[in-house]
Design an enzyme around this catalytic site. Sequence first.
Site, PDB file in Angstrom:
ATOM      1  N   PHE A   1       0.844  -1.390  -0.078  1.00  0.00           N
ATOM      2  CA  PHE A   1      -0.139  -0.063   0.114  1.00  0.00           C
ATOM      3  C   PHE A   1       0.916   1.344  -0.080  1.00  0.00           C
TER       4      PHE A   1
ATOM      5  N   GLU B   1       5.080   9.359   1.401  1.00  0.00           N
ATOM      6  CA  GLU B   1       6.141   9.809   0.302  1.00  0.00           C
ATOM      7  C   GLU B   1       7.291  10.245   1.362  1.00  0.00           C
TER       8      GLU B   1
ATOM      9  N   CYS C   1      -8.994   3.061   4.359  1.00  0.00           N
ATOM     10  CA  CYS C   1      -8.459   1.900   4.357  1.00  0.00           C
ATOM     11  C   CYS C   1      -7.733   1.921   5.780  1.00  0.00           C
TER      12      CYS C   1
ATOM     13  N   ALA D   1      -7.230  -0.711   8.976  1.00  0.00           N
ATOM     14  CA  ALA D   1      -6.068  -1.340   9.447  1.00  0.00           C
ATOM     15  C   ALA D   1      -5.979  -0.794  10.973  1.00  0.00           C
TER      16      ALA D   1
ATOM     17  N   ARG E   1      12.088 -16.067  39.440  1.00  0.00           N
ATOM     18  CA  ARG E   1      13.281 -15.624  39.602  1.00  0.00           C
ATOM     19  C   ARG E   1      13.324 -15.094  41.388  1.00  0.00           C
TER      20      ARG E   1
ATOM     21  N   GLN F   1       6.615  -5.551  46.971  1.00  0.00           N
ATOM     22  CA  GLN F   1       5.518  -4.847  46.575  1.00  0.00           C
ATOM     23  C   GLN F   1       5.778  -3.833  45.069  1.00  0.00           C
TER      24      GLN F   1
ATOM     25  N   GLU G   1       0.621   3.985  10.588  1.00  0.00           N
ATOM     26  CA  GLU G   1      -0.850   4.260  10.506  1.00  0.00           C
ATOM     27  C   GLU G   1      -1.193   5.495  11.235  1.00  0.00           C
TER      28      GLU G   1
HETATM   29  P1  TGC Z   1      -9.112  15.608   6.210  1.00  0.00           P
HETATM   30  O1  TGC Z   1      -9.475  16.937   5.265  1.00  0.00           O
HETATM   31  O2  TGC Z   1      -9.412  15.642   7.384  1.00  0.00           O
HETATM   32  O3  TGC Z   1      -9.871  14.411   5.210  1.00  0.00           O
HETATM   33  C1  TGC Z   1     -10.112  14.222   3.817  1.00  0.00           C
HETATM   34  C2  TGC Z   1     -11.274  13.409   3.745  1.00  0.00           C
HETATM   35  O4  TGC Z   1     -11.227  12.063   4.415  1.00  0.00           O
HETATM   36  C3  TGC Z   1     -12.204  11.970   5.283  1.00  0.00           C
HETATM   37  N1  TGC Z   1     -11.368  11.323   6.314  1.00  0.00           N
HETATM   38  C4  TGC Z   1     -11.589   9.819   6.634  1.00  0.00           C
HETATM   39  N2  TGC Z   1     -12.271   8.960   5.914  1.00  0.00           N
HETATM   40  C5  TGC Z   1     -12.223   7.656   6.491  1.00  0.00           C
HETATM   41  N3  TGC Z   1     -11.354   7.295   7.532  1.00  0.00           N
HETATM   42  C6  TGC Z   1     -10.571   8.333   8.091  1.00  0.00           C
HETATM   43  N4  TGC Z   1      -9.714   7.771   9.229  1.00  0.00           N
HETATM   44  C7  TGC Z   1     -10.587   9.553   7.842  1.00  0.00           C
HETATM   45  N5  TGC Z   1     -10.345  10.926   8.149  1.00  0.00           N
HETATM   46  C8  TGC Z   1     -10.550  11.670   7.276  1.00  0.00           C
HETATM   47  C9  TGC Z   1     -12.718  13.201   5.535  1.00  0.00           C
HETATM   48  O5  TGC Z   1     -13.909  13.063   6.086  1.00  0.00           O
HETATM   49  C10 TGC Z   1     -12.508  13.971   4.261  1.00  0.00           C
HETATM   50  O6  TGC Z   1     -13.826  13.449   3.407  1.00  0.00           O
HETATM   51  P2  TGC Z   1     -14.373  14.580   2.488  1.00  0.00           P
HETATM   52  O7  TGC Z   1     -15.397  13.637   1.757  1.00  0.00           O
HETATM   53  O8  TGC Z   1     -14.649  15.753   3.097  1.00  0.00           O
HETATM   54  O9  TGC Z   1     -13.377  14.570   1.328  1.00  0.00           O
HETATM   55  O10 TGC Z   1      -7.871  15.481   5.614  1.00  0.00           O
HETATM   56  P3  TGC Z   1      -6.198  16.215   5.948  1.00  0.00           P
HETATM   57  O11 TGC Z   1      -5.476  16.143   4.743  1.00  0.00           O
HETATM   58  O12 TGC Z   1      -6.586  17.503   6.994  1.00  0.00           O
HETATM   59  O13 TGC Z   1      -5.819  15.030   6.955  1.00  0.00           O
HETATM   60  C11 TGC Z   1      -6.151  14.640   8.160  1.00  0.00           C
HETATM   61  C12 TGC Z   1      -5.048  13.755   8.980  1.00  0.00           C
HETATM   62  C13 TGC Z   1      -3.692  14.567   9.326  1.00  0.00           C
HETATM   63  C14 TGC Z   1      -5.691  13.345  10.094  1.00  0.00           C
HETATM   64  C15 TGC Z   1      -4.806  12.617   7.956  1.00  0.00           C
HETATM   65  O14 TGC Z   1      -3.860  13.208   6.887  1.00  0.00           O
HETATM   66  C16 TGC Z   1      -3.905  11.571   8.510  1.00  0.00           C
HETATM   67  O15 TGC Z   1      -4.564  10.742   9.171  1.00  0.00           O
HETATM   68  N6  TGC Z   1      -2.692  11.440   8.633  1.00  0.00           N
HETATM   69  C17 TGC Z   1      -1.773  10.494   9.078  1.00  0.00           C
HETATM   70  C18 TGC Z   1      -1.308   9.798   7.683  1.00  0.00           C
HETATM   71  C19 TGC Z   1      -1.253   8.145   7.887  1.00  0.00           C
HETATM   72  O16 TGC Z   1      -1.988   7.559   8.877  1.00  0.00           O
HETATM   73  N7  TGC Z   1      -0.465   7.570   7.180  1.00  0.00           N
HETATM   74  C20 TGC Z   1      -0.339   5.982   7.350  1.00  0.00           C
HETATM   75  C21 TGC Z   1       0.023   5.556   6.007  1.00  0.00           C
HETATM   76  S1  TGC Z   1       0.042   3.700   5.860  1.00  0.00           S
HETATM   77  C22 TGC Z   1       0.776   2.980   7.060  1.00  0.00           C
HETATM   78  O17 TGC Z   1       1.306   3.516   7.729  1.00  0.00           O
HETATM   79  C23 TGC Z   1       0.861   1.560   6.806  1.00  0.00           C
HETATM   80  S2  TGC Z   1       1.545   0.599   7.906  1.00  0.00           S
HETATM   81  C24 TGC Z   1       1.306  -0.938   7.256  1.00  0.00           C
HETATM   82  C25 TGC Z   1       1.572  -1.924   8.400  1.00  0.00           C
HETATM   83  O18 TGC Z   1       2.769  -2.266   8.124  1.00  0.00           O
HETATM   84  O19 TGC Z   1       0.719  -2.608   9.055  1.00  0.00           O
HETATM   85  P1  FAD Z   2       6.267  12.842   9.972  1.00  0.00           P
HETATM   86  O1  FAD Z   2       5.029  13.074   9.286  1.00  0.00           O
HETATM   87  O2  FAD Z   2       7.500  13.782   9.215  1.00  0.00           O
HETATM   88  O3  FAD Z   2       6.417  12.981  11.497  1.00  0.00           O
HETATM   89  C1  FAD Z   2       7.622  13.490  12.274  1.00  0.00           C
HETATM   90  C2  FAD Z   2       6.944  13.879  13.778  1.00  0.00           C
HETATM   91  O4  FAD Z   2       6.335  14.935  13.581  1.00  0.00           O
HETATM   92  C3  FAD Z   2       6.089  12.806  14.475  1.00  0.00           C
HETATM   93  O5  FAD Z   2       6.280  12.691  15.690  1.00  0.00           O
HETATM   94  C4  FAD Z   2       4.765  13.429  14.080  1.00  0.00           C
HETATM   95  O6  FAD Z   2       3.709  13.170  15.109  1.00  0.00           O
HETATM   96  C5  FAD Z   2       5.015  15.055  14.221  1.00  0.00           C
HETATM   97  N1  FAD Z   2       4.228  15.811  13.679  1.00  0.00           N
HETATM   98  C6  FAD Z   2       3.991  15.703  12.033  1.00  0.00           C
HETATM   99  N2  FAD Z   2       2.831  16.669  11.737  1.00  0.00           N
HETATM  100  C7  FAD Z   2       2.531  17.199  13.101  1.00  0.00           C
HETATM  101  C8  FAD Z   2       1.499  18.262  13.597  1.00  0.00           C
HETATM  102  N3  FAD Z   2       0.379  18.531  12.715  1.00  0.00           N
HETATM  103  N4  FAD Z   2       1.330  18.614  14.745  1.00  0.00           N
HETATM  104  C9  FAD Z   2       2.221  17.942  15.588  1.00  0.00           C
HETATM  105  N5  FAD Z   2       3.007  17.059  15.509  1.00  0.00           N
HETATM  106  C10 FAD Z   2       3.031  16.753  14.064  1.00  0.00           C
HETATM  107  N6  FAD Z   2       3.149   4.022   4.949  1.00  0.00           N
HETATM  108  C11 FAD Z   2       2.595   3.449   3.795  1.00  0.00           C
HETATM  109  O7  FAD Z   2       1.974   4.456   2.970  1.00  0.00           O
HETATM  110  N7  FAD Z   2       2.504   2.229   3.866  1.00  0.00           N
HETATM  111  C12 FAD Z   2       2.808   1.417   4.331  1.00  0.00           C
HETATM  112  O8  FAD Z   2       2.894   0.108   4.097  1.00  0.00           O
HETATM  113  C13 FAD Z   2       3.834   1.566   5.502  1.00  0.00           C
HETATM  114  N8  FAD Z   2       4.563   1.000   6.417  1.00  0.00           N
HETATM  115  C14 FAD Z   2       5.561   1.445   7.287  1.00  0.00           C
HETATM  116  C15 FAD Z   2       6.438   0.565   8.038  1.00  0.00           C
HETATM  117  C16 FAD Z   2       7.349   1.017   8.753  1.00  0.00           C
HETATM  118  C17 FAD Z   2       8.166   0.159   9.178  1.00  0.00           C
HETATM  119  C18 FAD Z   2       7.215   2.422   8.914  1.00  0.00           C
HETATM  120  C19 FAD Z   2       8.264   3.087   9.937  1.00  0.00           C
HETATM  121  C20 FAD Z   2       6.415   3.323   8.373  1.00  0.00           C
HETATM  122  C21 FAD Z   2       5.466   2.909   7.417  1.00  0.00           C
HETATM  123  N9  FAD Z   2       4.453   3.756   6.740  1.00  0.00           N
HETATM  124  C22 FAD Z   2       3.886   3.185   5.768  1.00  0.00           C
HETATM  125  C23 FAD Z   2       4.960   4.931   6.850  1.00  0.00           C
HETATM  126  C24 FAD Z   2       4.231   5.649   7.990  1.00  0.00           C
HETATM  127  O9  FAD Z   2       2.640   5.872   7.970  1.00  0.00           O
HETATM  128  C25 FAD Z   2       4.610   7.321   8.456  1.00  0.00           C
HETATM  129  O10 FAD Z   2       6.144   6.738   9.075  1.00  0.00           O
HETATM  130  C26 FAD Z   2       3.758   7.691   9.265  1.00  0.00           C
HETATM  131  O11 FAD Z   2       2.618   8.172   8.929  1.00  0.00           O
HETATM  132  C27 FAD Z   2       4.537   9.180   9.698  1.00  0.00           C
HETATM  133  O12 FAD Z   2       5.446   9.864   8.796  1.00  0.00           O
HETATM  134  P2  FAD Z   2       6.757  10.369   8.710  1.00  0.00           P
HETATM  135  O13 FAD Z   2       7.548   8.973   9.309  1.00  0.00           O
HETATM  136  O14 FAD Z   2       6.803  11.048   7.398  1.00  0.00           O
HETATM  137  O15 FAD Z   2       6.634  11.221   9.802  1.00  0.00           O
END
Ligand code: TGC
Ligand code: FAD
Length: 395
Positions: free
Chosen positions: A139, A143, A249, A253, A279, A290, A374
């Site tokens: 997924f 970036e 998505c 997750a 131990r 405690q 996530e």
């Molecule tokens: P924002 O304007 O708040 O939302 C845009 C549109 O999305 C809707 N929405 C959601 N829908 C479903 N589920 C959610 N959790 C949703 N959150 C928001 C929202 O209602 C809106 O819809 P519409 O119809 O109005 O367009 O978006 P924003 O750009 O202000 O961002 C908000 C923020 C910061 C919370 C969001 O960008 C965020 O969650 N950032 C964190 C990024 C993140 O979690 N990345 C994960 C990458 S994948 C990964 O880490 C996989 S690890 C996998 C593994 O190994 O297990």
């Molecule tokens: P940044 O976004 O640069 O954040 C750095 C720090 O700044 C964090 O402490 C954050 O909380 C803080 N910060 C950022 N914005 C704010 C704010 N507005 N206010 C306060 N604090 C803030 N991504 C995918 O798409 N697919 C995958 O399969 C996937 N797998 C992963 C597997 C591993 C092992 C790891 C480490 C990451 C993976 N990720 C994946 C990426 C992951 O989702 C990101 O690392 C995560 O979302 C954070 O982004 P970043 O690392 O760029 O940190």
Amino acid sequence: MASAKTDKFQFHDYYVVEDLLNEDHRMARQAVRDWVKQEVSPIIEEYSEKAECPQHLFKGLAEIGAFGPSLPIEYGGGGMDEIAYGVIMQELERGDSGIRSMASVQGSLVMYPIYRFGSEEQKKKYLPKLGSGEFIGCFGLTEPDHGSNPSGMITNIKDDGDAYILNGAKMWITNSPIADLAVVWAKDEEGKIRGLIVESGWEGFSAPEIKGKLSLRASITGELVFEDVRVPKENVLPEVVGLKGPLSCLSKARYGIAWGAIGAALDCYDSALRYSLEREQFGRPIGGFQLTQKKLAEMITEITKAQLLAWRLGSLANDGKATPAQISMAKRNNVNMALEIAREARQIHGGMGITSEYPIMRHMMNLETVLTYEGTHDIHLLITGMDVTGLNAFK
Ligand code: TGC
Ligand code: FAD
């Protein structure tokens, strides 16, 4: 190198959450628990130490129904409910967060978007192979310069007749170096975010591995690099436009992680409890002191609270009522809880706690990733803050 050892884990369920589960949940949980004891525990320290993904487990994960447990059977899923999905993730992460990641990515981040937003042809073509573990998916959202803020992504597609030309790069992508396909999120010429199914064999696609990870070592992570990759238009997910596609998505997750983290916490607690009774120092078991009891009592209290939170979230999800903000709260609380418990468990094990004789350091290091991916711990806090105040701290 760590040697294969007997898994002595015993489940702990202080508030008998067991009684809230139905027969299907219990059967799924037992099947995964047995599989983890047999297939994961004997090898996981070794794979983690050598930083290698146990790829042979993909087929086994498919056989125990770990890929998309709550997706329909006809689309390669398990046909179960959200609580079954949760207990399966809990058992997998009890083994290792990286093993749970293998299932989270395949089921919730690859199969789920194709099921929810894909065309019938896309579902028929890809879902059965993903559900059986014949294909491995990844997924691509994050970036190099856009992690917490995916809406700023620069990966893009340009119209070229019957195809789109994809350019850009994704970073930190679980499974990308071994994936057969990637669900990639990219901006079109109007700046709208679209989802694409991109096969790894296509020209211009590469997925170099990210080395040197000291966390989630049994999971393989890489980049995704797209250099003029020609993606047929029929590979665009037709049913969603915008960031809500990938974020939905993530909701799926993150829900699984809220349950999964409890598994890692339970493994640490179980090991610490046993160690505290075996131990001896100052002529008696350290569990009799405690200060050790305070640690253990607080650990089981926090685990119990997390179990109840996850169970209630599961009930809401089964009724289609779990909100993204509720999921964020559970992901944040339960992962942080697990990390704190790993640290306390490490202390109870004394010096032995830093060795691979015990699972503690592996879980602790893994959970540092789980706290960040996530959506980071702080991003989830801000999602809760926005939900309760109505004020958006991101914009
Ligand atoms: P924002 O304007 O708040 O939302 C845009 C549109 O999305 C809707 N929405 C959601 N829908 C479903 N589920 C959610 N959790 C949703 N959150 C928001 C929202 O209602 C809106 O819809 P519409 O119809 O109005 O367009 O978006 P924003 O750009 O202000 O961002 C908000 C923020 C910061 C919370 C969001 O960008 C965020 O969650 N950032 C964190 C990024 C993140 O979690 N990345 C994960 C990458 S994948 C990964 O880490 C996989 S690890 C996998 C593994 O190994 O297990
Ligand atoms: P940044 O976004 O640069 O954040 C750095 C720090 O700044 C964090 O402490 C954050 O909380 C803080 N910060 C950022 N914005 C704010 C704010 N507005 N206010 C306060 N604090 C803030 N991504 C995918 O798409 N697919 C995958 O399969 C996937 N797998 C992963 C597997 C591993 C092992 C790891 C480490 C990451 C993976 N990720 C994946 C990426 C992951 O989702 C990101 O690392 C995560 O979302 C954070 O982004 P970043 O690392 O760029 O940190």
